[in-house]
Structure formats: structure tokens, C-alpha cells
Design an enzyme around this catalytic site. Structure first.
Site, short mmCIF file in Angstrom:
data_model
loop_
_atom_site.label_atom_id
_atom_site.label_comp_id
_atom_site.label_asym_id
_atom_site.label_seq_id
_atom_site.Cartn_x
_atom_site.Cartn_y
_atom_site.Cartn_z
N SER A 108 0.97 -1.00 0.02
CA SER A 108 0.00 -0.05 0.07
C SER A 108 0.92 1.25 -0.22
O SER A 108 2.11 1.29 0.56
CB SER A 108 -1.04 -0.05 1.26
OG SER A 108 -1.47 1.22 1.35
N TYR A 166 -2.98 -0.33 10.27
CA TYR A 166 -2.95 -0.54 9.11
C TYR A 166 -1.44 -0.13 8.44
O TYR A 166 -0.85 -0.93 7.82
CB TYR A 166 -4.14 0.10 8.57
CG TYR A 166 -4.46 -0.42 6.96
CD1 TYR A 166 -4.78 -1.64 6.31
CD2 TYR A 166 -3.80 0.76 5.91
CE1 TYR A 166 -4.55 -1.84 5.08
CE2 TYR A 166 -3.66 0.49 4.54
CZ TYR A 166 -4.32 -0.97 4.16
OH TYR A 166 -4.22 -1.21 2.88
#
Length: 702
Positions: free
Chosen positions: A579, A592
Site C-alpha cells: 500500500s 494498518y
């Protein structure tokens, strides 16, 4: 309706009646139902024809036209576009220019001067075999029961006695113009016969109508099968009886999944191969028998069998209880067996080649027999591997039948070579489409039933890969499997539920890939979830869940994959979908973002460790892939909207506007990035990060 035991009667009168008057339509219907029964003929085997009267487009006069399966087709799936249509009188007139056996191949080019329908398929080498027979409907089939008699030492005598002179006999000869003339001569010498047996090859049958032809074919095959059945075990036990016992099915499958990658590695020494495994009872009866080592090296008799299974199989000299976990010992035991097989094949080529023979092809075996376990086949793609296994089962059936009534005979090596390296066969191979970028490759994408994972799976399938689908959501997994099977066919897809945090499930997933396809080449760690909360709101349970799925999951999948990839010794690709958040420090993102950072560095560490084994590890960093993504479920969208002070509906536009390219990122964009890494152009790249985020400067790798 007639009743048969050894073949399937599939004629549907209502369907046939709707085709009344359409002889070509009835030919296609008959072909399809014949091809639906593997006991009658296998995939791509045999051919069918019909002769009709039609108006010549040049003269307007009525002429006889033969419609026949074209080159390279399959009667089970035959459509009109797969038929060749030829003027019968022109085809027969070629006899006046035929110069004999030494000039067989030049006749194939002349078939083109006989074509009636210019949009039809190219005629096959079997065209004159049908053309020189006068019958309106003709079947040329390769039923196991008939070939067993045709391949028996006393096949001609058995045929004469069994059918009381109503079936003719023509000795083995390579298909071509001269064989067509010999069929005509056989009919002239035996007027009133209902068919002809081709020595070691197959069966010709015919009829005035499509239905008559169909019944005649079924009746002859049924009679052959009944005769064999009455004789099994009569002269001696089948294959001289059982030499070893099979492992139970669970043990067979476990053993097959462990050894398949080893075999695939050796079989892929020249190009990546895809595997197929079968422990069909007919296979086990053969591989466990006393006659295995006598019959298997003899090879097959029918050309269709031989072309797909090679001159002979490799019989694996390995105890069924061998410890398969001692990889180096296993490799040392199997390596010399492959070296011996390759030498045998090279010697076969050198001793049989002609001055104009094509270059030697892959010297590795197609069929590998493992006593007590089953059969492995390896080929350029899954369908070819599966079909090769099916053809070898046909060959086993033929050997079993021939041995029951006489003794089995196979094609002499020179005859086999002249078919395998036939210039016409080589030309057919050269006309085949170039392989796709991922042909021969096997991929596993975690979380592949939705969003990014599904897009990657679809992209890889489009590029020729076999794919093991998996997902924690079993309902969505089944829907994806059905969807992709409808598009790409069942051969290239397997599916298994998978929770990447469960080591046993991960191991089972890779075992499934090995059992279904022979191993693995590409692993995409894509499974994920997202939680967006402030550090005060973030619970320990949420933190553990993020790290379990994203970091531990990537670790477990990579660990098991690495073991398998090393066994194959073919290198491979591990792609990690990470990501932008692995590089960017944003609000409400401690769990996250830090887990993604761990994924990124774990990727770098693995790239450094696995490079010497030609295993590439690379990263794709997406951002804001909203479409059909699980990441946006469970409050993530709300959390991000809250962090940016906007509504959920405004998120797509917000994400696009903050990029340098002002683009919304879609799952296909991530799939294309993955393909860029594995498609062949970047095979010397590892440890890289590819951002697919529309351009976010703070996420630039520096």
C-alpha cells in the site's frame, strides 16, 4: 432405442428430427455425440464425414460435395466452421497425378484445389480415406475396444472370425492418399462389408443415413468390447496379475502433491510445463502389475495415442513408501532416471531421423508412471496434459484388451518417429498460435474472489496462466470459480477456501496447486483488510487481526511457497500487494499503516534471501482502490472520510484529485502492474516497489 453396455447411446430423435434434410447438421450432431463418449474416441481423435449434393457456385450444376472434419479439430466440439468441404470428383481425380508413397506429402497441398467452400477449414491428411469410399456417411473412430483387436498380434484373424467377414482389414500404414486407395481396394475385394479395421490404428464404419452410420459404429464397438470382456482373465490374469498394492487414496493424493513439483521441475528443463495427476483404477491396475515393465516401454499403437504420450512413459523407480520429505535424497534418486530417459529419447531421434527431419523436440517424458500411486502427465498447458493422461488410459485399455485375446503389438520405432516428426505434423505445430506470456505458468493469488485479487486472477488467466483461486469468503469464491470457468474453461482453474493466518490451510492450498497443476510459479500475497481508527480508539484485537492477516499471512504463504519453488528449481515470482500507506504517515492509520510497513520490509528481506534461487520478490503499492474491494468494508471508508473531513460519497473524487494524474485507481490497474512484473520483461528485477496510486509525491520511494 437400442441398449448398449460398453458405449453410450445418445441419439435424441427430437433433436435429430429438427435437422431433417440438413445432412451437414446431422453430421455435426452425430460427431458431437460420438465425441462425448471417451470409449468411442478421445479429444481430437478420429474424424467423420458426409457427402451431399449441392449446386456448384461456378456452373450452377449439381455436384457431390464431401464435408469432413478439418485439420486439428475435435468431433466432440465440432462446429460447421471446423469442417472442410471438397468436390468429391476433384478429390478422386488426384489419383491421376499421385506419384506413390514417396510423394504422399505433396498431395496435401493439392487438396486445396478441391475445396468447395472457400471459408471452410483446411482439409486433414485423412481426407482421401473418406473420399475414396462411396458411402454417404462415414465414421473413422479410435475406440479402445476396436484398437485392442487391431493392435493384437492375431488381430486380422480375430476380426475375420468375430465379424464373420463383415468387417474388412487393412494393415498398418501411415494415413495419407495411398491408405485411401487401399480402403477402396479392401471394399472392392469384400463387397457388402459394414466397416474396415485398420491395423494398430482404428475403425472405419459407414451408413446411408447419419443415424444408420451412428448405429453401425456403436454396434461394431459394442461387439468388440463384449468379446474382450468375455476374455479378460481367461488366458491369464489381467496384466499377469498384481505385483504391488496401491496406497489408499488419501495417501496417494498426499504423495502425489509432494512429488509433483519435483517431477515438474525436471520436466520443465526446456520450458515450463503444467501437470496433471490421475489415480484412476485402470491406471492403478496397470502400474501395479507384473506386466508394467514389459508393456510400457513398448509404447502405444494408435498414432493419436502416440502423438500425445510420446514414444514411451517414464516408469518411476521409487518405492511407494519413499520418504518424500528428504528433498535432496529424492532429487538425487530421480535425477538419473530423467537423464536416462532423455538419453533414450535422443538415441531414438538420432537412430530414426531423416535428412530433412525437424530438429529434436523436448526430450523429457510426457507420461510418468508411479507404481502404487498413479500417473502424472506434463505438457505445455493443462488441457494438453489432461488429454495426454486420457490418451494413455486409452493405451492401457488397448494393451489390456490385446493381451486378453492375443499379445499386444506396438508401432515400430521408425514408424512412430515418422509420425512424430512427420513434416506435415511439424507444419501443423508451426501454425499453432504463439504461446501467451504466462503459458505454462501456475499462479496463486490470495484473496482472489473479489476486488484486486479477482482482477489479478483474471488478468493472469487472460495471459495463459493456470490459477488457484482462494478466499476466506467461500460463497464469493464459488461464484468467482463458476464465472471464470465459464470464460476460461475448467482446466485452468482450481479453488480452495483459505485463511492465510492458518498454516495448515496454507499448506493445503499449495498441496492443491501441486496436485491440480504440478506446482507453482507465481504467488501474489493480496489477502488483506483495513481498519482506520485513531490510536486511542484502536483495540488490541484489531491490531492483532491486522498483523495476523497482513504480516503473518504474507510470512506463512511466502514460507510455504519458498519451499515449493526451491524444489522445482525453476525460480519464480512472489508479488506482495502492499500500500501507499507503507510509505506515507497519515492520520488514523497506526495499525494498518505500520502493518503495511512491515509487509514492505518483509518483501525486501525475502528478495535479498531468495535472489540466489532466482525467486524474485517485488511489491505493488496501490492506493484508494475502491471498486469491489473488501478493504472498504468494515468501517474503513467511514474512517478515512472522517480523517479527511469529507463524506464517504466524496471519497473517490477526493482520492483522484489528490493524485498528480487526477485518476481513480481500479483493480485492473493493480492487475496490470502485477503482470508487468511476471510477464517476462522484468525477469531480472527483484526487491522493487511499483506505486500504482495515480501519483502521490509523498509516497515516492526515495
Amino acid at each position: 432405442m437400442k441398449t448398449y453396455k460398453h458405449v453410450n447411446y445418445l441419439w435424441d430423435t427430437q433433436k435429430a428430427d429438427r435437422l431433417e434434410g440438413d445432412e451437414v447438421g446431422l453430421l455435426l450432431y452425430r460427431s458431437n455425440i460420438l465425441g462425448a463418449d471417451l470409449r468411442i474416441t478421445n479429444f481430437g481423435g478420429g474424424n467423420t464425414s458426409c457427402k451431399v449434393m449441392d449446386n456448384d457456385p461456378l456452373t450452377g450444376k449439381e455436384v457431390e460435395v464431401m464435408w469432413i472434419k478439418g485439420s486439428g479439430g475435435d468431433i466432440g466440439t465440432l462446429k460447421k466452421s471446423g469442417l472442410a468441404a471438397l468436390y468429391v470428383d476433384r478429390l478422386r481425380s488426384l489419383e491421376t497425378v499421385y506419384r506413390g508413397l514417396a510423394f504422399e506429402d505433396e498431395m496435401v497441398e493439392l487438396f486445396n484445389h478441391c475445396i468447395f467452400d472457400l471459408s471452410s477449414k483446411a482439409p486433414s491428411i485423412d481426407t482421401p480415406l473418406h473420399g475414396f469410399l462411396p458411402f454417404k456417411h462415414i465414421d473413422h473412430l479410435h475406440p479402445d475396444a476396436a484398437i485392442a483387436i487391431a493392435a493384437a498380434k492375431d488381430g486380422k484373424q480375430i476380426t475375420e472370425e468375430l465379424f464373420e467377414g463383415t468387417i474388412g482389414w487393412v494393415d498398418w500404414q501411415r494415413p495419407g492418399f495411398d491408405l485411401g486407395l487401399k480402403l477402396r481396394a479392401c471394399l472392392a475385394q469384400n463387397p457388402g462389408i459394414r466397416g474396415i479395421m485398420l491395423g494398430s490404428h482404428g475403425l472405419f464404419t459407414w451408413g446411408y443415413t447419419s443415424y444408420d452410420c451412428y448405429l453401425n459404429s456403436l454396434d461394431v464397438i459394442e461387439k468388440c468390447a463384449e468379446y474382450l470382456e468375455k476374455n479378460y482373465g481367461k488366458l491369464k490374469p489381467v496384466f499377469s496379475g498384481e505385483k504391488i498394492k496401491s496406497l489408499n487414496q488419501e495417501e496417494r493424493l498426499e504423495r502425489a502433491s509432494k512429488i509433483a513439483p519435483v517431477l515438474r521441475g525436471f520436466c520443465s528443463s526446456e520450458r515450463h510445463m503444467v501437470g496433471h495427476f490421475s489415480d484412476d483404477q485402470r491406471i492403478l491396475e496397470f502400474v501395479n502389475s507384473h506386466d508394467l515393465t514389459r508393456l510400457a516401454p513398448m509404447g502405444t499403437s494408435c498414432p493419436d495415442h502416440f502423438l500425445r504420450t510420446k514414444i514411451q512413459p517414464l516408469i518411476l523407480d521409487l518405492d511407494k513408501n519413499e520418504n518424500l520429505d528428504q528433498k535432496e535424497v529424492l532429487l538425487d534418486k530421480i535425477r538419473p532416471q530423467f537423464e536416462a530417459y532423455r538419453k533414450m529419447y535422443r538415441d531414438y531421434y538420432e537412430s530414426c531421423k531423416h535428412g530433412n527431419s525437424p530438429a529434436i523436440r523436448d526430450a523429457n517424458p510426457v507420461i510418468i508412471l508411479y507404481p502404487g500411486v498413479g500417473l502424472f502427465s506434463f505438457a505445455k498447458d493443462k488441457q494438453t496434459a489432461r488429454v495426454a493422461a486420457e490418451f494413455y488410459v486409452n493405451a492401457i485399455n488397448v494393451m489390456k484388451g490385446a493381451e486378453a485375446v492375443s499379445s499386444y503389438t506396438s508401432l515400430p520405432h521408425q514408424e512412430a518417429f515418422d509420425i512424430e516428426y512427420w513434416l506435415l505434423e511439424e507444419a501443423k505445430l508451426q501454425r499453432m498460435p504463439a504461446p501467451k506470456s504466462l503459458s505454462g505458468k501456475i499462479a496463486m493469488i490470495t484473496g482472489s474472489a473479489g476486488g484486486i485479487g479477482k482482477a489479478i486472477a483474471k488478468k493472469f488467466l487472460l495471459e495463459g496462466a493456470c490459477v488457484l483461486l482462494n478466499d476466506k469468503n467461500e460463497e464469493r469464491l464459488e461464484q468467482t470459480k463458476e464465472e471464470f470457468a465459464a470464460i476460461f474453461g475448467k482446466d485452468v482453474i482450481a479453488a480452495i477456501p483459505l485463511d492465510v493466518t492458518d498454516q495448515k490451510q496454507v499448506e493445503k492450498a499449495f498441496a492443491t496447486a501441486s496436485l491440480c497443476f504440478g506446482g507453482i510459479d507465481i504467488i501474489v500475497n493480496n489477502a488483506g483488510l483495513s481498519i482506520s481508527k485513531t490510536i486511542e480508539e484502536h483495540t488490541q484485537a484489531e491490531w492483532d487481526r491486522l498483523y495476523d492477516v497482513l504480516v503473518k499471512g504474507q510470512f506463512l504463504v511466502t514460507q510455504v511457497a519458498t519451499t515449493l519453488l526451491k524444489i522445482q528449481s525453476l525460480g519464480g515470482d512472489i508479488l506482495n500487494i502492499v500500500s501507499k500507506n507503507a510509505l506515507v504517515s497519515g492520520p488514523n492509520n497506526t495499525g494498518y499503516g505500520s502493518a503495511k510497513g512491515a509487509q514492505l520490509h518483509l518483501s525486501r528481506l525475502c528478495a535479498a534471501e531468495l535472489g540466489p534461487f532466482k525467486i524474485r520478490v517485488n511489491v505493488v503499492n496501490p492506493d484508494a482502490v475502491i471498486s469491489d474491494s473488501n478493504i472498504w468494508a468494515g468501517g474503513w471508508a467511514e474512517g478515512r472520510a472522517k480523517a479527511y473531513g469529507i463524506t464517504v460519497d466524496e471519497l473517490p473524487g477526493y482520492y483522484a484529485k489528490r493524485t498528480l494524474l487526477n485518476e481513480i485507481i481500479l483493480p485492473i490497474d493493480i492487475a496490470n502492474a502485477c503482470f508487468a512484473f511476471v510477464g517476462g520483461l522484468l525477469h531480472k528485477s527483484t526487491g522493487n516497489v511499483l506505486n500504482v496510486d495515480g501519483g502521490i509525491s509523498v509516497a515516492f520511494v526515495r
